[in-house]
Write an enzyme that holds these catalytic residues in place. Sequence first.
Site: not given
Length: 382
Positions: A71-72, A152, A180, A202, A238, A331
Amino acid sequence: MKQVYFDSAATTRVRDEVITEMHKVLSENYGNPSSTHAFGRSSKSIIESARKTIAKRLNALPQEIIFTSGGTEADNMILRCAVRDAGVKTIITSRIEHHAVLHTAEELQQEYGINVEYVELQKCGTPDYDHLERLLQASEGLKLVSLMHVNNEIGNLLDVKKVAVMCKENNALFHSDTVQSIGHFEWDVQEVPIDFMTAAAHKFHGPKGIGFAYIRKNSHLKPLIFGGAQERGFRAGTEPVHNIKGLETAFVLAYDHLETERNYILDLKNYFKSEVEKHIPGVDFNGNCGDDANSTYTLLNVRLPLSAEKAMTLQFQLDLKGIACSKGSACQSGSSLGSHVLTQILSEEDLKKPSIRFSFSSYNNKEEIDYIVEVLKEIVEA
């Protein structure tokens, strides 16, 4: 020692089925997806199948799904490219967004001299939609609104359709950090005319290090990372085929079980809320997290009636008891600063009390909740 995990907003346990599929790809589909031989074509087909699966569920086009590291990266890429390539002159956001948005907007302001405007917040932390509309009408040049669907830390829900329509009416672009949200709420990008979305596997029982950006066709964005023609020329590097397969598997299972798991988790959340209120007088809930209609079913941000002295050791005491939770965004957990979200919505007096985020998944149960409430009660009464 008993151990219970209530920090799924930070990251979720990976489903067994996801691990199985990822192991299979790692063992059998190890060809470079950019290679033209059979091994490469096999890997490439896994990637394109995942892209189509995600696009179909979101009612998007496959070419509108770009795989990222999470997401970041997706938030950074969208905001930066919107300014650099689409000609955005003003970013309108709020002060309780994820720092992937806030810090990126600040950097873009310094680099490109754009305007950054902040929507006023209601007491609960929900954006003031009337103020947003005034900002859209007042700002000159192309505007980009960036507001997250699910906060979040406090779980507030944004009325994304209302904001999307408002942006279209004012010729503005709309980006939402949906990290989220994806895997926990249904999405239709045709019904909700959003331009950009972000996701991280995740957060819905997939692997870390993989996510995607939804970028609406004809948005005029160009690559941010150069070096190869991967991701249809939009993101060089890749592709991690095993992670993409893991993301797809987790994504499919999240939506296959969405209704059943949502009902189960909501029941857990409400049980937690009622038990805490019953056993800890003076407890309160931050934002809209105690309101099922206006918050996600996946978390509660609990404010406890503790002195500042006791508050300092609360999370340490919970950890000693084997309870995994969070004082805010994962975070920010290593920072000595308080939550930038709670700072915006709580009084000075309430900020002195400890606030803890408990976030739930289908792997949790009521017996674990009973244990947590018992521990919290002991700490408060000590």
